[in-house]
Motif scaffolding. Structure first.
Motif, PDB file in Angstrom:
ATOM      1  N   ASN A 143      30.920  25.535  42.912  1.00 16.49           N
ATOM      2  CA  ASN A 143      29.987  24.757  42.097  1.00 16.49           C
ATOM      3  C   ASN A 143      30.736  24.013  40.996  1.00 16.49           C
ATOM      4  OD1 ASN A 143      30.294  26.788  39.920  1.00 16.49           O
ATOM      5  ND2 ASN A 143      29.180  28.090  41.367  1.00 16.49           N
ATOM      6  N   LYS A 144      29.989  23.383  40.106  1.00 19.19           N
ATOM      7  CA  LYS A 144      30.620  22.549  39.072  1.00 19.19           C
ATOM      8  C   LYS A 144      31.491  23.363  38.123  1.00 19.19           C
ATOM      9  CE  LYS A 144      26.789  22.759  35.769  1.00 19.19           C
ATOM     10  NZ  LYS A 144      25.763  22.008  35.037  1.00 19.19           N
ATOM     11  N   ASP A 145      31.258  24.676  38.042  1.00 19.56           N
ATOM     12  CA  ASP A 145      32.017  25.514  37.127  1.00 19.56           C
ATOM     13  C   ASP A 145      33.393  25.901  37.659  1.00 19.56           C
ATOM     14  OD1 ASP A 145      29.913  25.475  35.296  1.00 19.56           O
ATOM     15  OD2 ASP A 145      28.950  27.220  36.215  1.00 19.56           O
ATOM     16  N   GLU A 205      27.330  18.768  43.057  1.00 17.04           N
ATOM     17  CA  GLU A 205      28.250  18.425  41.962  1.00 17.04           C
ATOM     18  C   GLU A 205      29.682  18.808  42.336  1.00 17.04           C
ATOM     19  OE1 GLU A 205      24.232  19.477  40.162  1.00 17.04           O
ATOM     20  OE2 GLU A 205      25.582  20.385  41.623  1.00 17.04           O
ATOM     21  N   ALA A 206      29.837  19.965  42.980  1.00 15.31           N
ATOM     22  CA  ALA A 206      31.170  20.404  43.402  1.00 15.31           C
ATOM     23  C   ALA A 206      31.739  19.468  44.457  1.00 15.31           C
ATOM     24  CB  ALA A 206      31.101  21.836  43.936  1.00 15.31           C
ATOM     25  N   ILE A 240      33.528  16.657  42.865  1.00 12.66           N
ATOM     26  CA  ILE A 240      34.795  17.096  42.270  1.00 12.66           C
ATOM     27  C   ILE A 240      35.855  17.282  43.351  1.00 12.66           C
ATOM     28  CG2 ILE A 240      35.935  18.963  40.996  1.00 12.66           C
ATOM     29  CD1 ILE A 240      33.160  19.426  39.619  1.00 12.66           C
TER      30      ILE A 240
END
Length: 421
Positions: free
Chosen positions: A305-307, A328-329, A332
């Motif tokens: 994920n984005k984190d 979102e990932a 990235i």
């Protein structure tokens, strides 16, 4: 990203909308794909071994039937909810379309931690759930299969319950059954085998040597364990694996047969308790961020994920699980130049061989395991190289390309059939 901020169905819709836009579709062309055709929530009363009565919540979502009967697994998990099952059902519609088998998508689930139930309680839970969804399932209507925390034995209980209420044996009502009651040879290994085949194919087109490829696998359930085993047999080095208790890592490679033997030795064995020379115990989050060539997330959705996407060091991700990467990932990973083989193709081996099992059941024929595996490889190879060529031509990520193919096929089928009345 936690469960409260991640909605798998909204994640699916975002990818669907992007594909529809790239295909030049008007909203009216694909709006039906944004809504499941049927959503069922059921209450499941179960008498526990101590005499207490508990009520569990269950689901069956039928997303789309334009290309054929609904098809999709049933999972038992304490975090299961309607949005998760809706997303999984939609992914099944597109998964069947990308590999071009004549099914629509469905999914089922029960909000329960099966590790806290006895075997008899699981039987009663499964049978009562079957009676609740019985009006909408059947061999020509909706064919369930195993998923997270369910297996061939659970499918046998569903088949028996359905058959008893119909008054005759109906093996084609579910797939993933034990061989003795109509299961297909090669079915239990099919999803993991498909992950391995897709891994080999992506290495081939990228000009990488299989023998020098390092692999990390998150999740040592049916899919992850088979994928790890078959990738090791193909000559890849498995650096790390994990289960719900945590992960293990060795820079020299893990002994996968020994690890699998340990996990199967007795119920309750977990990797956190596994000991061997040269291994390091790590967390699941650390495992995902290990430096390796191939990362196979084969657990649950929203693991990348984005984190944590910025910390992923693999150069290739092959999605053994459904929805392991958030939208979102994805952005990235794309910027980092990481190639992602998307779930709707990467783990489609299971539904392909489920299709073979269903065909054998309804035609009362039997295929050899060699024939099943050869047919599986042929279908997956065709789907992979069609996707790779399209993605190269359109200059889009593989996930986008997969949805371009799948959405186009489902929309075309719906257009040909029309809207009744």
């Amino acid at each position: 990203m936690n469960k409260n901020t991640y909605n798998p169905y909204e994640n699916m819709l975002a990818v669907l909308d992007e594909a529809a836009s790239r295909l030049g579709l008007k909203e009216a062309d694909y709006i039906t794909l944004r809504y499941p055709e049927r959503e069922m929530i059921v209450s499941i009363p179960v008498r526990m071994d101590n005499g207490e009565m508990k009520v569990f919540e269950g689901y069956r979502v039928q997303h789309n039937s334009a290309r054929g009967p609904y098809k999709g697994g049933i999972r038992f998990h304490q975090n299961s909810d309607l949005d998760e099952v809706k997303a999984l059902a939609a992914w099944m519609s597109f998964k069947c379309a990308i590999v071009n088998i004549p099914y629509g998508g469905a999914k089922g689930g029960i909000k329960v931690d099966p590790s806290k139930l006895s075997r008899d309680e699981l039987i009663r839970l499964t049978r009562r759930y079957t009676t609740r969804i019985l009006p909408i399932i059947g061999p020509d209507q909706d064919i369930p299969a195993p998923d997270v925390n369910t297996n061939g034995e659970v499918m046998g209980w569903i088949m028996d319950t359905y058959s008893m209420l119909k008054g005759h044996c109906v093996p084609g009502v579910v797939t993933g059954k034990p061989i003795a009651i109509g299961g297909a040879l090669g079915r239990s290994e099919a999803t993991g085998r498909g992950v391995m085949l897709n891994t080999c194919n992506i290495l081939k087109v990228l000009g990488r040597d299989i023998k020098n490829t390092s692999v990390v696998v998150q999740g040592m359930g049916n899919v992850g364990s088979i994928a790890a085993s078959l990738c090791a047999q193909a000559g890849m080095k498995i650096l790390g694996v994990s289960d719900v208790s945590g992960g293990i890592y060795s820079e020299n490679g893990l002994n996968i047969p020994e690890i699998l033997a340990y996990l199967k030795e007795k119920r309750g064995n977990v990797l956190a308790d596994y000991q061997a020379l040269g291994i390091t115990h790590i967390s699941n989050s650390q495992l995902l961020e290990l430096k390796c060539d191939i990362l196979i997330p084969a657990a649950l959705e929203n693991q990348i994920n984005k984190d944590n996407a910025h910390n992923i060091q693999a150069s290739i991700i092959v999605e053994g699980a459904n929805g392991p990467t958030s939208i979102e990932a994805d952005e990235i990973l794309q910027k980092k130049g990481i190639t992602v083989v998307p779930d709707i193709l990467a783990n489609a081996g299971g539904v392909i061989v489920s299709y073979f099992e269903w065909v054998q059941n309804i035609q009362s024929v039997s295929w050899s395991e060699e024939h099943v595996n050869a047919q599986l490889k042929e279908i997956l190879d065709t789907a992979f190289f069609d996707l790779w060529n399209l993605a190269q031509e359109k200059q889009v990520p593989l996930r986008t390309g997969a949805y371009l193919i799948a959405v186009k096929r489902v929309v075309e089928a719906k257009k040909l059939r029309g809207i009744w009345p």
